[in-house]
Design a protein around this motif. Sequence first.
Motif: not given
Length: 84
Positions: A61-68
Amino acid sequence: MRSSDIQRMIDSRRRIQWHPGPRPHSLRASGEIQPDGWGADISEADMDPVQAWCDQHDCGRRLSFDIFQFRDPHEITLFLLRWS
């Protein structure tokens, strides 16, 4: 899927590099390093196909713009097989 979506997925795959993220079982995206030594910028349009794939396959799942974030190392392996 439209051909423009497919092309965007291909382009995103080429431009995004994945690195260990700040949390356990997470990955951070960055732009590919160019011949001049500078990193290429990544955009929301680059990340959208990645997020759609994660949602469709229940893999991360995507946590922020560039972190999964992923549940375990097996999910990371599956993700990297698709997006590296």
